[in-house]
Design an enzyme around this catalytic site. Structure first.
Site, short mmCIF file in Angstrom:
data_model
loop_
_atom_site.label_atom_id
_atom_site.label_comp_id
_atom_site.label_asym_id
_atom_site.label_seq_id
_atom_site.Cartn_x
_atom_site.Cartn_y
_atom_site.Cartn_z
N LYS A 13 0.84 -1.22 0.00
CA LYS A 13 0.00 0.00 0.00
C LYS A 13 0.87 1.26 0.00
CE LYS A 13 -2.05 -1.04 3.90
NZ LYS A 13 -1.38 -2.34 4.16
N ARG A 88 -9.85 0.94 8.03
CA ARG A 88 -9.42 -0.42 8.34
C ARG A 88 -10.51 -1.22 9.02
NH1 ARG A 88 -3.58 0.45 8.65
NH2 ARG A 88 -2.68 -1.61 8.84
N ARG A 127 11.71 -5.96 4.79
CA ARG A 127 11.44 -4.52 4.69
C ARG A 127 12.38 -3.76 5.62
NH1 ARG A 127 5.65 -1.95 5.45
NH2 ARG A 127 5.66 -3.18 7.36
N ARG A 160 11.07 -2.39 11.19
CA ARG A 160 10.02 -1.82 12.03
C ARG A 160 9.72 -2.75 13.21
NH1 ARG A 160 5.10 0.13 8.26
NH2 ARG A 160 3.90 -1.18 9.68
N ARG A 171 -0.95 -9.37 12.91
CA ARG A 171 -1.49 -8.32 12.05
C ARG A 171 -2.30 -8.91 10.90
NH1 ARG A 171 3.81 -5.41 10.61
NH2 ARG A 171 2.55 -4.13 9.22
P1 AP5 Z 1 4.85 -1.63 1.86
O1 AP5 Z 1 4.59 -0.76 0.69
O2 AP5 Z 1 5.61 -1.05 3.00
O3 AP5 Z 1 3.49 -2.33 2.36
P2 AP5 Z 1 2.27 -1.77 3.17
O4 AP5 Z 1 1.05 -2.41 2.58
O5 AP5 Z 1 2.32 -0.29 3.26
O6 AP5 Z 1 2.57 -2.47 4.55
P3 AP5 Z 1 2.43 -1.90 6.04
O7 AP5 Z 1 3.14 -2.87 6.93
O8 AP5 Z 1 2.83 -0.48 6.10
O9 AP5 Z 1 0.93 -2.06 6.25
P4 AP5 Z 1 0.21 -2.06 7.55
O10 AP5 Z 1 -1.14 -1.90 7.01
O11 AP5 Z 1 0.38 -3.21 8.43
O12 AP5 Z 1 0.94 -0.88 8.37
P5 AP5 Z 1 0.51 0.61 8.69
O13 AP5 Z 1 1.73 1.42 8.78
O14 AP5 Z 1 -0.61 1.04 7.83
O15 AP5 Z 1 5.60 -2.94 1.34
C1 AP5 Z 1 6.03 -3.95 2.22
C2 AP5 Z 1 7.42 -4.46 1.81
O16 AP5 Z 1 7.33 -5.16 0.57
C3 AP5 Z 1 8.45 -3.34 1.56
O17 AP5 Z 1 9.71 -3.77 1.97
C4 AP5 Z 1 8.39 -3.12 0.05
O18 AP5 Z 1 9.62 -2.61 -0.45
C5 AP5 Z 1 8.09 -4.52 -0.46
N1 AP5 Z 1 7.24 -4.54 -1.64
C6 AP5 Z 1 6.20 -3.69 -1.94
N2 AP5 Z 1 5.64 -4.02 -3.12
C7 AP5 Z 1 6.33 -5.12 -3.57
C8 AP5 Z 1 6.22 -5.94 -4.74
N3 AP5 Z 1 5.28 -5.71 -5.69
N4 AP5 Z 1 7.08 -6.99 -4.87
C9 AP5 Z 1 8.02 -7.23 -3.90
N5 AP5 Z 1 8.18 -6.49 -2.78
C10 AP5 Z 1 7.34 -5.45 -2.61
O19 AP5 Z 1 -0.07 0.40 10.18
C11 AP5 Z 1 0.76 0.00 11.25
C12 AP5 Z 1 -0.06 -0.10 12.52
O20 AP5 Z 1 -0.63 1.18 12.82
C13 AP5 Z 1 -1.27 -1.05 12.45
O21 AP5 Z 1 -0.91 -2.38 12.73
C14 AP5 Z 1 -2.18 -0.43 13.52
O22 AP5 Z 1 -1.77 -0.78 14.80
C15 AP5 Z 1 -1.94 1.06 13.35
N6 AP5 Z 1 -2.90 1.69 12.41
C16 AP5 Z 1 -2.61 2.31 11.24
N7 AP5 Z 1 -3.72 2.76 10.65
C17 AP5 Z 1 -4.76 2.42 11.46
C18 AP5 Z 1 -6.17 2.58 11.39
N8 AP5 Z 1 -6.75 3.17 10.33
N9 AP5 Z 1 -6.92 2.08 12.39
C19 AP5 Z 1 -6.37 1.47 13.45
N10 AP5 Z 1 -5.03 1.26 13.58
C20 AP5 Z 1 -4.23 1.73 12.59
MG MG Z 2 2.57 1.07 4.87
#
Ligand code: AP5
Ligand code: MG
Length: 214
Positions: A13, A88, A127, A160, A171
């Protein structure tokens, strides 16, 4: 254009939202990045969010809904935005609908980046995130020019806290239970677009651009 990026943790994402935001000239709004910035600055919000994030759980809806409603009402969002990691839960999606209604607008597309759990688990361990600017790398699929150093700002790259294998499994469970229902929610509204997130990053981006007609 007003876009939502849906997908499991690690689906890509953030990677795609940054590119799409640059392509469309609209802000990239990641609730995860907002919480991590607050944790780094030691704010009250950061202190509350950290406890949930480290456990792999979702931060309660009341801590996130108003924050996003406020952010999308800012001037720089007038022409659109990309939401990454929000909504979410169904209550968050309903709160977003209300906030958009107040602004007299609605979502154009919800882009679901589809990646099976097995691929996610192997991706997350590789990552690396920059402690300075938050840029994201992957040791195999998107390595920095110099190991452990951010290409953009030169600061250190780290794993992270919530990317440890056990937390990633939690997760993923939370995603299937609380976030996946949003796929049906946006499909029913006729705005859902699904892309194959197992392709290379450039191909995923090309599929998004073609499906949203951008
Ligand atoms: P990346 O682009 O970083 O993936 P992502 O989908 O952004 O993954 P996140 O871990 O950031 O998602 P998340 O939803 O768990 O975390 P968030 O920060 O939103 O890609 C991942 C890896 O793969 C990278 O190394 C990248 O280089 C690689 N990659 C990407 N595309 C690729 C491809 N096509 N091929 C190969 N490799 C690839 O949330 C974190 C925490 O915050 C949550 O757990 C929760 O506690 C809290 N939180 C955030 N938002 C909310 C909300 N709305 N409500 C409640 N809690 C929330
Ligand atoms: Mg992310």
């Amino acid at each position: 254009m007003r876009l939502i990026m849906l997908g499991a943790p690690g689906a890509g994402k953030g990677t795609q939202a940054k590119r799409a935001a640059a392509h469309l000239g609209v802000p990239h709004i990641s609730t995860g990045d907002i919480f991590r910035a607050n944790i780094k600055e030691g704010t009250e919000l950061g202190r509350k969010a950290k406890e949930y994030m480290d456990a792999g759980a979702l931060v309660p809806d009341e801590l996130v809904c108003d924050l996003v409603a406020d952010r999308i009402s800012k001037e720089d969002c007038a022409k659109g935005f990309i939401l990454d990691g929000f909504p979410r839960t169904i209550p968050q999606a309903e709160a977003l609908d209300r906030a958009l209604e107040n602004l007299g607008t609605s979502i154009d597309y919800a882009v679901d980046i589809d990646v099976p759990d097995e691929a996610i688990i192997s991706r997350m361990g590789g990552r690396r995130a920059c402690v300075g600017c938050g840029a994201t790398y992957h040791i195999k699929f998107n390595p920095p020019k110099q190991e452990g150093v951010c290409d953009t700002c030169g600061k250190d790259l780290i794993l992270r806290d919530d990317d440890k294998p056990e937390t990633v499994k939690t997760r993923l469970g939370v995603y299937h239970e609380q976030t996946q229902p949003l796929i049906d929610f946006y499909s029913a509204k006729g705005v859902l677009v699904t892309v194959d997130g197992t392709q290379g990053m450039d191909d995923v981006f090309a599929e998004i651009v073609s499906k949203i007609g951008a």
